[in-house]
Design a protein around this motif. Structure first.
Motif, PDB file in Angstrom:
ATOM      1  N   PHE A 113       8.178  -5.819 -32.153  1.00 48.75           N
ATOM      2  CA  PHE A 113       7.311  -6.286 -33.228  1.00 48.75           C
ATOM      3  C   PHE A 113       7.842  -7.619 -33.760  1.00 48.75           C
ATOM      4  O   PHE A 113       8.932  -7.686 -34.316  1.00 48.75           O
ATOM      5  N   GLY A 114       7.042  -8.671 -33.591  1.00 49.34           N
ATOM      6  CA  GLY A 114       7.461  -9.988 -34.044  1.00 49.34           C
ATOM      7  C   GLY A 114       7.804 -10.864 -32.854  1.00 49.34           C
ATOM      8  O   GLY A 114       8.819 -10.637 -32.184  1.00 49.34           O
ATOM      9  N   LEU A 115       6.956 -11.852 -32.578  1.00 48.29           N
ATOM     10  CA  LEU A 115       7.139 -12.700 -31.404  1.00 48.29           C
ATOM     11  C   LEU A 115       7.744 -14.044 -31.783  1.00 48.29           C
ATOM     12  O   LEU A 115       7.182 -15.105 -31.518  1.00 48.29           O
ATOM     13  N   GLY A 116       8.898 -13.958 -32.407  1.00 52.49           N
ATOM     14  CA  GLY A 116       9.675 -15.149 -32.715  1.00 52.49           C
ATOM     15  C   GLY A 116      10.912 -15.175 -31.833  1.00 52.49           C
ATOM     16  O   GLY A 116      10.988 -14.478 -30.825  1.00 52.49           O
ATOM     17  N   GLY A 117      11.892 -15.963 -32.219  1.00 49.20           N
ATOM     18  CA  GLY A 117      13.098 -16.088 -31.413  1.00 49.20           C
ATOM     19  C   GLY A 117      13.827 -14.770 -31.223  1.00 49.20           C
ATOM     20  O   GLY A 117      14.283 -14.449 -30.116  1.00 49.20           O
ATOM     21  N   VAL A 118      13.960 -13.989 -32.288  1.00 51.83           N
ATOM     22  CA  VAL A 118      14.652 -12.698 -32.185  1.00 51.83           C
ATOM     23  C   VAL A 118      13.842 -11.737 -31.323  1.00 51.83           C
ATOM     24  O   VAL A 118      14.388 -11.030 -30.465  1.00 51.83           O
ATOM     25  N   GLY A 119      12.533 -11.710 -31.529  1.00 49.19           N
ATOM     26  CA  GLY A 119      11.685 -10.818 -30.752  1.00 49.19           C
ATOM     27  C   GLY A 119      11.711 -11.137 -29.266  1.00 49.19           C
ATOM     28  O   GLY A 119      11.834 -10.240 -28.422  1.00 49.19           O
ATOM     29  N   PHE A 120      11.599 -12.419 -28.929  1.00 50.15           N
ATOM     30  CA  PHE A 120      11.642 -12.796 -27.520  1.00 50.15           C
ATOM     31  C   PHE A 120      13.009 -12.481 -26.910  1.00 50.15           C
ATOM     32  O   PHE A 120      13.107 -12.092 -25.748  1.00 50.15           O
ATOM     33  N   SER A 121      14.058 -12.659 -27.693  1.00 49.09           N
ATOM     34  CA  SER A 121      15.398 -12.327 -27.202  1.00 49.09           C
ATOM     35  C   SER A 121      15.520 -10.826 -26.951  1.00 49.09           C
ATOM     36  O   SER A 121      16.160 -10.394 -25.982  1.00 49.09           O
ATOM     37  N   GLU A 163      16.287 -22.196 -22.809  1.00 53.09           N
ATOM     38  CA  GLU A 163      15.550 -23.431 -23.053  1.00 53.09           C
ATOM     39  C   GLU A 163      14.174 -23.171 -23.659  1.00 53.09           C
ATOM     40  O   GLU A 163      13.671 -23.966 -24.449  1.00 53.09           O
ATOM     41  N   PHE A 164      13.571 -22.038 -23.293  1.00 58.38           N
ATOM     42  CA  PHE A 164      12.226 -21.733 -23.785  1.00 58.38           C
ATOM     43  C   PHE A 164      12.182 -21.623 -25.302  1.00 58.38           C
ATOM     44  O   PHE A 164      11.133 -21.792 -25.915  1.00 58.38           O
ATOM     45  N   MET A 165      13.333 -21.305 -25.931  1.00 62.83           N
ATOM     46  CA  MET A 165      13.349 -21.090 -27.369  1.00 62.83           C
ATOM     47  C   MET A 165      13.364 -22.388 -28.156  1.00 62.83           C
ATOM     48  O   MET A 165      13.049 -22.412 -29.342  1.00 62.83           O
ATOM     49  N   VAL A 166      13.762 -23.476 -27.532  1.00 62.40           N
ATOM     50  CA  VAL A 166      13.895 -24.752 -28.246  1.00 62.40           C
ATOM     51  C   VAL A 166      12.548 -25.474 -28.247  1.00 62.40           C
ATOM     52  O   VAL A 166      12.082 -25.967 -27.221  1.00 62.40           O
ATOM     53  N   SER A 167      11.913 -25.514 -29.407  1.00 59.62           N
ATOM     54  CA  SER A 167      10.603 -26.146 -29.530  1.00 59.62           C
ATOM     55  C   SER A 167      10.727 -27.655 -29.704  1.00 59.62           C
ATOM     56  O   SER A 167      10.069 -28.433 -29.017  1.00 59.62           O
ATOM     57  N   SER A 176       4.771 -21.868 -40.068  1.00 53.04           N
ATOM     58  CA  SER A 176       3.424 -21.864 -39.501  1.00 53.04           C
ATOM     59  C   SER A 176       3.323 -21.027 -38.232  1.00 53.04           C
ATOM     60  O   SER A 176       2.228 -20.796 -37.724  1.00 53.04           O
ATOM     61  N   GLY A 177       4.479 -20.583 -37.734  1.00 51.03           N
ATOM     62  CA  GLY A 177       4.478 -19.801 -36.502  1.00 51.03           C
ATOM     63  C   GLY A 177       4.437 -20.648 -35.247  1.00 51.03           C
ATOM     64  O   GLY A 177       4.303 -20.125 -34.141  1.00 51.03           O
ATOM     65  N   LYS A 178       4.577 -21.969 -35.396  1.00 49.24           N
ATOM     66  CA  LYS A 178       4.550 -22.863 -34.239  1.00 49.24           C
ATOM     67  C   LYS A 178       5.955 -23.001 -33.662  1.00 49.24           C
ATOM     68  O   LYS A 178       6.882 -23.397 -34.346  1.00 49.24           O
ATOM     69  N   GLY A 179       6.064 -22.654 -32.398  1.00 49.68           N
ATOM     70  CA  GLY A 179       7.360 -22.761 -31.748  1.00 49.68           C
ATOM     71  C   GLY A 179       8.285 -21.622 -32.131  1.00 49.68           C
ATOM     72  O   GLY A 179       7.931 -20.716 -32.880  1.00 49.68           O
ATOM     73  N   LEU A 180       9.506 -21.679 -31.613  1.00 48.66           N
ATOM     74  CA  LEU A 180      10.482 -20.618 -31.846  1.00 48.66           C
ATOM     75  C   LEU A 180      11.692 -21.129 -32.623  1.00 48.66           C
ATOM     76  O   LEU A 180      11.991 -20.663 -33.701  1.00 48.66           O
ATOM     77  N   ARG A 181      12.404 -22.098 -32.039  1.00 50.69           N
ATOM     78  CA  ARG A 181      13.543 -22.659 -32.719  1.00 50.69           C
ATOM     79  C   ARG A 181      13.467 -24.177 -32.676  1.00 50.69           C
ATOM     80  O   ARG A 181      13.229 -24.784 -31.634  1.00 50.69           O
TER      81      ARG A 181
END
Length: 373
Positions: A197-205, A342-346, A363-368
């Motif tokens: 739950f939550g598609l940010g940096g922690v979620g993707f990790s 690398e995918f995490m660095v917006s 805004s939810g744009k990008g990850l890090r």
């Protein structure tokens, strides 16, 4: 270096008070005292925990220099420091590892008693600060304070890493370690069903960790559908948006998984999402791992029977990793291409654009977004 033992003047982003933009100021950074290290910051990620602090969710003292996800080079060391020397490349650690307390000696615990999560003192272990600006004391943040060109950090909050490590490994210092570690340290049996739950940096990790652990089905849950393709690329077998259903998402997940997932990872810090994650697990033996940062007055409520019947809800601070021991190993794994970062660095932004980095995150744009010094 020629600055050893001297006060260093440098540029920093200061949070003067909560809910206000950071300002770029010239600060004075004192030399390290005993068992302390002064480092030159090379890059720092802007993490959701920094945003939570700025919003007043953590009890942070202001004015403060936030930031806790960085990579840098040791500039000088205080007396008694033995694990690093000037010139070493290091990652600051917001979770200490003193190696002496009960938690550090326990193989199943990692919340070192010398952390600053509970007290939020904003000071070093001697109850003083190493930062001043315009004659005013500036507080530290989680012993790291990485939104500055130079920072002073306790030795027990420093991990020496591969000297060839690139800037993006700074993310391992918090976001990646937390999500990835929560999955690989949750002891997921191969073939298990997981929901993130939550598609940010922690979620993707966490998704990467679930995949490496051998999960058979990984469901990504989030409202930003533009992130679904990346979630699938990283290991999710499917993605769901709560906005697409006229019933609670936990009901949808239970229907799709024969009664619930085996593991749910909550990475948003939202109380309703935590409850949804818990209720999406199988009642007989489902495990919910809470990773998001909630507010000081938030309460998570559910009937005791939901736990008594076999469910588990737990937290894994720092993903369950022993910070000084495990972070260098994760950097080595990254250098050996065992996972991708690398995918995490917006975006890579100068410190002058740090408020833009906070806005992009909100805004939810990008990850890090990385701040480059």
């Amino acid at each position: 270096m020629g600055t050893a033992g001297k006060v260093v003047k440098c540029k920093a982003a200061i949070a003067w008070e909560e809910h206000k933009p950071l300002t770029i100021e010239e600060i004075e950074v004192a030399p390290p005292k005993d068992h302390e290290v002064r480092i030159k910051i090379l890059a720092s990620g802007v993490c959701g925990t920094d945003s939570a602090a700025l919003k007043g969710k953590l009890g942070t003292k202001f004015p403060a220099i936030l930031g806790h996800e960085a990579i840098g080079v040791v500039e000088s060391i205080g007396k008694g420091v033995t694990t690093v020397k000037p010139g070493d490349k290091v990652i600051p650690l917001c979770l200490p590892q003193c190696r002496q307390c009960r938690a550090c000696k326990n193989p199943n615990a990692n919340l070192c008693v010398k952390n600053d999560f509970g007290s939020n003192s904003g000071l070093m272990h001697d109850n003083t600060s190493r930062f001043t600006c315009k004659g005013k004391q500036i507080y530290h943040f989680l012993f790291t304070s990485t939104f500055t060109e130079y920072s002073v950090i306790p030795e027990i909050c420093i991990a020496k890493v591969n000297p060839a490590a690139p800037d993006e490994v700074c993310i391992i210092g918090c976001g990646f370690a937390t999500g990835y570690g929560a999955a690989v340290n949750a002891k997921i049996p191969p073939g298990s069903t997981c929901a993130v739950f939550g598609l940010g940096g922690v979620g993707f990790s966490a998704m990467i960790g679930c995949k490496i652990a051998g999960a058979g089905r990984i469901i990504g849950v989030g409202s930003h559908k533009d992130k679904f393709p990346k979630a699938i690329e990283l290991g999710a077998t499917e993605c769901l948006s709560p906005k697409d259903y006229d019933k609670p998402i936990q009901e949808v997940i239970r229907e799709k998984t024969n009664g619930g997932v085996d593991f749910a990872f909550e990475c948003s810090g939202n109380i309703d999402t935590m409850k949804a994650a818990f209720e999406s697990t199988y009642i007989g033996n489902g495990v919910t791992v809470v990773l998001g940062v909630a507010g000081p007055n938030d309460k998570l409520c559910f009937h005791p029977g939901e736990v008594m019947m076999g469910r588990t809800i737990k937290g894994l601070p720092y993903g369950g990793f022993k910070s000084r021991d495990d972070i260098p190993k994760l950097v080595c794994d990254y250098m050996a291409k065992k996972f991708n970062l690398e995918f995490m660095v917006s975006q890579r932004l100068p410190v002058e654009k740090i408020n833009e980095a906070f806005e992009l995150m909100a805004s939810g744009k990008g990850l890090r977004n990385l701040i480059i010094f």
